[in-house]
Design an enzyme around this catalytic site. Structure first.
Site, PDB file in Angstrom:
ATOM      1  N   LYS A 144       0.857  -1.192   0.000  1.00  0.00           N
ATOM      2  CA  LYS A 144       0.000   0.000   0.000  1.00  0.00           C
ATOM      3  C   LYS A 144       0.893   1.241   0.000  1.00  0.00           C
ATOM      4  O   LYS A 144       1.922   1.268   0.685  1.00  0.00           O
ATOM      5  CB  LYS A 144      -0.872  -0.034   1.258  1.00  0.00           C
ATOM      6  N   SER A 150      -9.393   1.730   3.316  1.00  0.00           N
ATOM      7  CA  SER A 150      -8.537   2.449   2.390  1.00  0.00           C
ATOM      8  C   SER A 150      -7.521   1.584   1.657  1.00  0.00           C
ATOM      9  O   SER A 150      -6.928   2.037   0.687  1.00  0.00           O
ATOM     10  CB  SER A 150      -7.785   3.541   3.149  1.00  0.00           C
ATOM     11  N   SER A 191      -9.520  -0.593   7.538  1.00  0.00           N
ATOM     12  CA  SER A 191      -8.975  -0.363   6.194  1.00  0.00           C
ATOM     13  C   SER A 191      -8.344  -1.568   5.516  1.00  0.00           C
ATOM     14  O   SER A 191      -8.035  -1.511   4.332  1.00  0.00           O
ATOM     15  CB  SER A 191      -7.942   0.764   6.233  1.00  0.00           C
TER      16      SER A 191
END
Ligand SMILES: [Mg+2]
Ligand SMILES: [Zn+2]
Lengths: 92, 461, 474
Positions: free
Chosen positions: B58, B133, B157
């Site tokens: 990420k 996210s 997330s």
């Protein structure tokens, strides 16, 4: 939320809000703050705040110098520099 | 292990790398899960536990040589000068970073749609969001581009996009995995975790990345009890309201399945449940307001042209660099910390957090595991047809509890309905990740993993 | 008449090798932005790690100031934006600092007084911003170096008292070895708050004074400020609550440009650092660092060695000097002689050579050796001074010096008798005068003998042998 409070908050956060932005954000911030107010309903009388969830032990490191290999890269990442200084404008 | 053997040599010869990239790029045109995709060319075959296995990271986790944009205009183009501890440990185990995945800007969102740099869609149906996210990481794994990816979980997330994309998502015990290299959003709530195509990968990656880190003084020694009950007592929550039909059905199906698998299922109450979301957002935004203060256009990142003094420069950078959701959260967090308001909001939220921890501690005296939905609905649609940002925040009510209490949680796939995958999550006491893995493996035997249309393994042969 | 209330906020740069929250070198005067890393430059994703030595030194100072030591020292974030503050928050302490409620008892211009210490807390320093025309240049070498902040209660009443307190405090941190105490270079910085009111009326409105970079400026700035506020009250004018800067060129305080809004630092606990809870081993380390402090040492040196007030003040001013003194005495030197030599001849030579006592060729062993030679009569005062000169020039032991130069005093009666006889033979006239009962030429003959021996002969012995010889032959 009152616009005055929003502007004070924005100034502390170093955000400049256009009138339009302030309008939208005051509604959104206000909505959340109002939602936060529901926290009044729960009794927290004898509770200590939890600031560090699972941290119980001391953590320290020994006082030893670690030579920084990245210093040049870090200076190079600055949008503006002069020699090894990082530069910002300052018109008095 | 064979599940990793399938992946271990895809980057080791040029023609394999070629077919790998063809497959990945084919998906990327549709789902946009990566912000940066540049598989390395290993000079020599890597050694180690995860030798040669590609993985994605990420883009709020630092990898030297790759960008570290956090999905924000503020940091577009910033190369990381260092590597996160979790990534370094995986690299030392032989795994290879192939790229950086898209996310909601600074991790602030549940759809990946607040990214300022790219749009990510759900591999199952591109009209759906991938969740967030860590949406890019989850989408990349679900599409079969990587077997696992690192994500971060501040309030769900990792688990929510994993559920939306039909894969596994582990949010570890707070401090079990070093946060060094994870760009901070809400420091006391978040951690690095993993999304994976299998429980096996989730477990192995977790074993590699966990453990105390001299560079993170909030990391802790990993000390599990070592006891995993063979017939775990599973708590299901009484009277959960506001679930979509498919999630409600999945939840009931899982409870029934658990009984069938020999678990002892009982109904439990969460007394603090109504207050987890306001407490979470109060704490998260407060910490965010300080964590994001460093982005000011002076030392790195976006700097506006033609400013005359430091204040203009800093405000200009922040105004242009941050998106609307980020500004909203910074304002909220600043507000709840202001003198005169701090006791009413921030301090009160921290006390509620104590109540939540107490609540869970009592609960885990009666059950070994807690079963919860991840999100009230399956993956929602992009834009107006989906959920408003406020509705998305309210919908975090099942995930934030684990973050507030610092306990581990694992979301796992529970089949699909109408072309969208469904996911549920298991929660366990701190350091009892193994309980989560065992239970998820039992469920996996009964509920075979489904893949999105277009998923293929043929390119490997 | 008015009563003034002055409180001090002192910032101390701790002497650690590395910064407080990262491993960068904590050094000054290096090339700009060389002692920097992602942590102290506020990069995304990095975390602070606490330097053990910094927290030891923080507890040590708190202990030396008789504070209640915190059982759980909590770091907090102090939020404000400034270009030299990389994270735009400073890791500091507020709710649970390292130490609280301490005290210092000291002589403030003749009377023994107690200055209560409100708190001692550990924090990180900011970088440096240099203004150069229409730009500012930023150097983050100092960012993240450990800083200890000490806050006194507002009990000082005059500039002189603040100066005395600061001198005392400076000496204390130097004794503890936690700070070099250099105010000009900013390793010890002092801000003050001043309020003036009619006696018995409590505190007036508070004015902060900054930019006083020597203890003399502290005295002058506070004297000015107290007079300024008193003058305002005389005229019935209000005293504005503000921050003022000391202008050392104009000898006055000036109002700083005031901000539109009040500060709101929004302190909250630093989630990246667990609270620090000192355990027994840690507290033992702190106790080990707790040296005898200057005031206690002053009392003891007076009691043990009978030093006079000026002498003892000079000796205790530097810990290294007091240590040197006591070591010299332990090696057999007379305390008063050691003190007076250190305060005169040694001091003169150190100044001339521009070296510190610790770095000079003089050691306690050498000084004691010299003073023992002097006391036992093997050399006399004038030679001793010469020995010290040679010692500084050549770095040798006194014994070696007097041996090489044959400077040892002549005290052998036979040898002296021979010298006396030679002098009598060479000065018949003077000898005859003495034999005739005229004592006047005795001094002349003694002088001739001293000259012949380059001053080595013991003058009293020469005199008595001379008289004896000239009396006998009558
Ligand atoms: Mg301070
Ligand atoms: Zn550093």
């Amino acid at each position: 939320m009152e616009l005055k409070e929003l502007y004070v908050t924005a100034s502390l956060a170093q955000l400049d809000l256009s009138d339009e932005e302030a309008e939208t954000l005051s509604a959104l911030v206000g909505q959340m703050v109002e939602y936060f107010s529901t926290m009044r309903e729960i009794d927290v009388e004898n509770l200590e705040p939890t600031t560090h969830a699972l941290l119980k032990t001391n953590r320290v490191r020994e006082d030893a110098v670690v030579e920084s290999a990245a210093a040049d890269t870090l200076v190079g990442n600055a949008p503006e520099s002069e020699g090894r200084f990082i530069v910002i404008p300052n018109v008095l | 292990m064979n599940h990793s053997a399938r992946w271990s040599n895809v980057l080791l010869s040029p023609d394999r790398t070629e077919s790998y990239l063809d497959y990945a790029r084919g998906w990327e045109k549709r789902i946009g899960s990566f912000l940066e995709l540049s598989p390395p060319v290993p000079a020599s075959p890597p050694r180690g536990d995860l030798a040669g296995i590609p993985f994605a990271v990420k883009d709020n986790i630092a990898v030297e040589g790759f960008n570290l944009t956090c999905g924000s205009k503020m940091l577009a183009g910033l190369k990381s000068p260092y590597t996160a501890t979790a990534v370094r440990r995986l690299q030392e185990a032989g795994a290879l970073v192939v790229g950086k995945t898209n996310l909601d800007e600074f991790g602030m969102g549940s759809s990946t749609d607040t990214s300022a740099l790219a749009r990510t869609s759900n591999p199952w149906d591109t009209s759906l969001v991938a969740g967030g996210s860590s949406g890019g990481s989850a989408a990349a794994v679900a599409a079969g581009i990587v077997p696992f990816a690192l994500g971060s979980d501040t309030g769900g997330s990792i688990r929510q996009p994993a559920a939306f994309c039909g894969i596994y998502g582990l949010k570890p015990t707070y401090g079990a995995v070093s946060r060094y290299g994870l760009v901070a959003y809400a420091s006391s709530l978040e951690g690095i975790g993993v999304v994976a195509e299998s429980v096996g990968f989730a477990r192995r990656v977790f074993e590699v990345i966990r453990g105390i880190d001299p560079l993170d003084h909030s990391s802790v020694e990993y000390l599990p009890s070592g006891q995993t009950p063979p017939r775990p007592r599973l708590g299901v929550v009484r009277g959960l309201a506001g679930l979509s039909g498919e999630i409600e059905r999945a939840y009931r199906r899982a409870a029934d399945l658990a009984r069938g698998l020999g678990m002892e299922v009982s109904e439990v109450d969460l007394k603090t449940f109504d207050y987890v979301v306001p407490a979470y957002y109060t704490i998260a935004t407060a910490e965010a307001s300080a964590n994001l203060a460093r982005f000011n256009g002076i030392r790195y990142g976006l700097r506006p042209e033609g400013t005359e003094n430091p204040e203009q420069l800093v405000k200009g950078a922040r105004n242009r660099g941050f998106g609307d959701e980020v500004k909203l959260r910074i304002l909220l967090g600043t507000y709840v910390l202001r003198s005169g308001f701090q006791d009413r909001y921030y301090v009160r939220a921290q006390k509620i957090r104590t109540a939540i921890r107490n609540d869970l501690q009592a609960l885990f005296g009666a059950v070994d595991l807690l079963l919860l939905p991840v999100f009230p609905t399956a993956a929602f649609k992009h834009g107006e047809a989906g959920l408003t940002p406020f509705q998305q925040k309210l919908a975090d009510r099942f995930t934030v509890t684990a973050n507030l209490a610092g306990i581990p949680a694992l979301s796992f796939p529970m089949g699909s309905e109408a072309g969208a995958p469904l996911g549920l999550q298991l929660l366990a006491p701190a350091f009892e990740e193994e309980r989560l893995f065992r239970a998820a493996e039992s469920f996996a035997e009964a509920v075979p993993l489904e893949h999105p249309p277009g998923y293929s393994e043929e390119w490997r042969s | 008449m008015y009563q003034a209330f002055v409180g001090l906020e002192i910032h101390v740069q701790l002497l650690t090798k590395s910064k407080v929250f990262c491993g960068c070198r904590a050094a000054f005067g290096d090339e700009p932005n060389t002692n920097v890393c992602p942590v102290c430059m506020g990069y995304p994703g990095v975390l602070p790690t606490l330097n053990r030595q910094a927290i030891v030194q923080a507890y040590l100072v708190a202990r030396a100031l008789d504070c209640e030591l915190s059982e759980s020292a909590v770091f907090e974030r102090k939020n404000y934006f400034y270009p030299d503050l990389p994270k735009n928050y400073q890791i500091s302490q507020l709710g649970s600092p390292v130490g609280r409620n301490g005290r210092v008892d000291l002589d403030l211009g003749g009377s023994r007084r107690r200055v209560p210490i409100r708190e001692v807390h550990l924090e990180e320093d900011a970088g440096k911003m240099i203004h150069a025309g229409d730009v500012s240049l930023l150097d983050y070498n100092r960012a993240g170096t450990p800083l200890l902040e000490i806050v006194t209660e507002p009990v000082l009443e005059r500039g002189e008292e603040a100066e005395l307190f600061l001198q005392y405090f400076r000496r204390m941190v130097r004794y503890l070895g936690v700070c070099d105490g250099n105010m000009e270079e900013g390793s010890l910085r002092c801000d003050a708050n001043v309020s003036v009111n009619r006696p018995g009326k409590g505190l007036g409105s508070k004015v902060e004074i900054k930019n006083m970079n020597s203890s003399r400026f502290v005295k002058k700035a506070l004297a000015f400020e107290i007079a300024r506020q008193s003058g305002l009250l005389d005229r019935g004018a209000p005293v504005a609550q503000e921050t003022r800067l000391w202008n050392e060129n104009r000898d006055l305080t000036e109002a700083m440009r005031s901000k539109e809004e009040a500060d709101d630092y929004r302190y909250f606990p630093e989630p990246d650092l667990p609270p620090f809870k000192p355990d027994a081993a840690f507290l033992l380390d702190v106790e080990k660092g707790l040296v005898e402090l200057p005031s206690a040492r002053r009392e003891r040196l007076v009691a043990e060695y009978g030093l006079g007030p000026d002498q003892v003040d000079f000796i205790i001013d530097e810990k290294s000097r007091a240590d040197f003194f006591e070591r010299t005495v332990a090696l057999g030197a007379d305390p008063l002689a050691a003190a007076s030599w250190l305060g005169s001849d040694v001091k003169r030579l150190l100044n001339r050579e521009g070296v510190e006592l610790a770095e000079s060729p003089l050691t306690p062993e050498r000084l004691a050796g010299l003073l023992v030679l002097l006391a036992s009569g093997r050399i006399h005062g004038k030679i001793a001074k010469q020995v010290l000169e040679v010692l500084f020039a050549e770095g040798k032991d006194p014994e070696t010096i007097i041996r090489e130069r044959a400077w040892e005093q002549l005290i052998d009666a036979g040898a002296i008798a021979k010298l006396v006889d030679e002098a009598i033979d060479a000065n018949e006239k003077a000898a005859a005068q003495i034999r005739a009962g005229d004592e006047k030429p005795v001094g002349f003959l003694v002088g001739e003998i001293m000259k012949a021996t380059s001053g080595r002969a013991e003058p009293q012995l020469v005199r008595s042998v001379l008289k004896e010889r000239l009396a006998k032959s009558r």
